[in-house]
Design a protein around this motif. Structure first.
Motif, PDB file in Angstrom:
ATOM      1  N   CYS A   1       1.270  -1.775  -0.166  1.00 56.50           N
ATOM      2  CA  CYS A   1      -0.132  -0.046  -0.399  1.00 56.50           C
ATOM      3  C   CYS A   1       1.280   1.325   0.511  1.00 56.50           C
ATOM      4  O   CYS A   1       1.555   1.543   0.432  1.00 56.50           O
TER       5      CYS A   1
ATOM      6  N   CYS B   1      -0.164   2.738   3.183  1.00 54.55           N
ATOM      7  CA  CYS B   1       0.582   2.901   4.894  1.00 54.55           C
ATOM      8  C   CYS B   1       1.433   2.199   4.972  1.00 54.55           C
ATOM      9  O   CYS B   1       1.833   1.187   5.617  1.00 54.55           O
TER      10      CYS B   1
ATOM     11  N   CYS C   1      -6.154  -1.571   0.203  1.00 57.02           N
ATOM     12  CA  CYS C   1      -5.921  -2.300   0.906  1.00 57.02           C
ATOM     13  C   CYS C   1      -7.071  -2.485   2.270  1.00 57.02           C
ATOM     14  O   CYS C   1      -7.733  -1.562   3.086  1.00 57.02           O
TER      15      CYS C   1
ATOM     16  N   CYS D   1      -5.737   0.407   5.722  1.00 55.89           N
ATOM     17  CA  CYS D   1      -6.097   1.633   5.911  1.00 55.89           C
ATOM     18  C   CYS D   1      -7.151   1.525   4.582  1.00 55.89           C
ATOM     19  O   CYS D   1      -8.065   3.004   3.850  1.00 55.89           O
TER      20      CYS D   1
END
Ligand SMILES: [Zn+2]
Length: 143
Positions: free
Chosen positions: A8, A11, A29, A32
């Motif tokens: 991702c 994050c 993701c 997040c």
């Protein structure tokens, strides 16, 4: 079941991805909920997630080491991407040698693009220079 990985960009969580699904819709993701941009089935990863993939994946992992200033890398990108869709049993990663300098030095990467095939955390072989999708296929499959 076949699976691949994607980091991702938001994050930095490493997500496990279903390659069939990833070709039709953008993966999201698990942590997040950000959309993860994939280029074909090639995932951009940093050093930490590179090691994580090698540890967690039994099958072959092929990595394109590249840099944004490198002309041949730009030509190679789409070919590497094409090969990724044709080899869903192989995990395709891309590592930016500018941001991951320490890893690149550890692996002794001099010329880019440099393609390295790993299995069970070990390097099987490497190839310097841009390849066509067909050449990537034979690089992966003649082992
Ligand atoms: Zn995320």
């Amino acid at each position: 079941m076949k699976s691949t990985f994607a980091e991702c960009f938001q994050c930095k969580t490493l997500n496990k991805i279903n390659p069939e699904k990833a070709q039709t819709s953008k993966p999201v993701c698990g942590k997040c909920s950000a959309e993860i941009p994939m280029h074909g089935l090639v995932a951009d990863v940093g050093t930490e997630n590179f090691h994580k993939v090698l540890r967690n994946h039994d099958g072959p992992v092929v990595v394109d080491f590249w840099a944004s200033w490198c002309g041949p890398c730009k030509m190679y990108g789409p070919e590497f991407q094409k090969a990724s869709v044709q080899n869903t049993d192989v995990v395709f990663l891309k590592i930016n040698t500018e941001t991951e300098q320490q890893l690149s030095a550890q692996l002794g990467i001099r010329g880019i693009p440099c393609t390295i095939l790993f299995q069970n955390t070990k390097e099987i072989k490497r190839q310097s220079g841009a390849m066509s999708a067909e050449q990537v296929n034979s690089f992966i499959n003649s082992r």
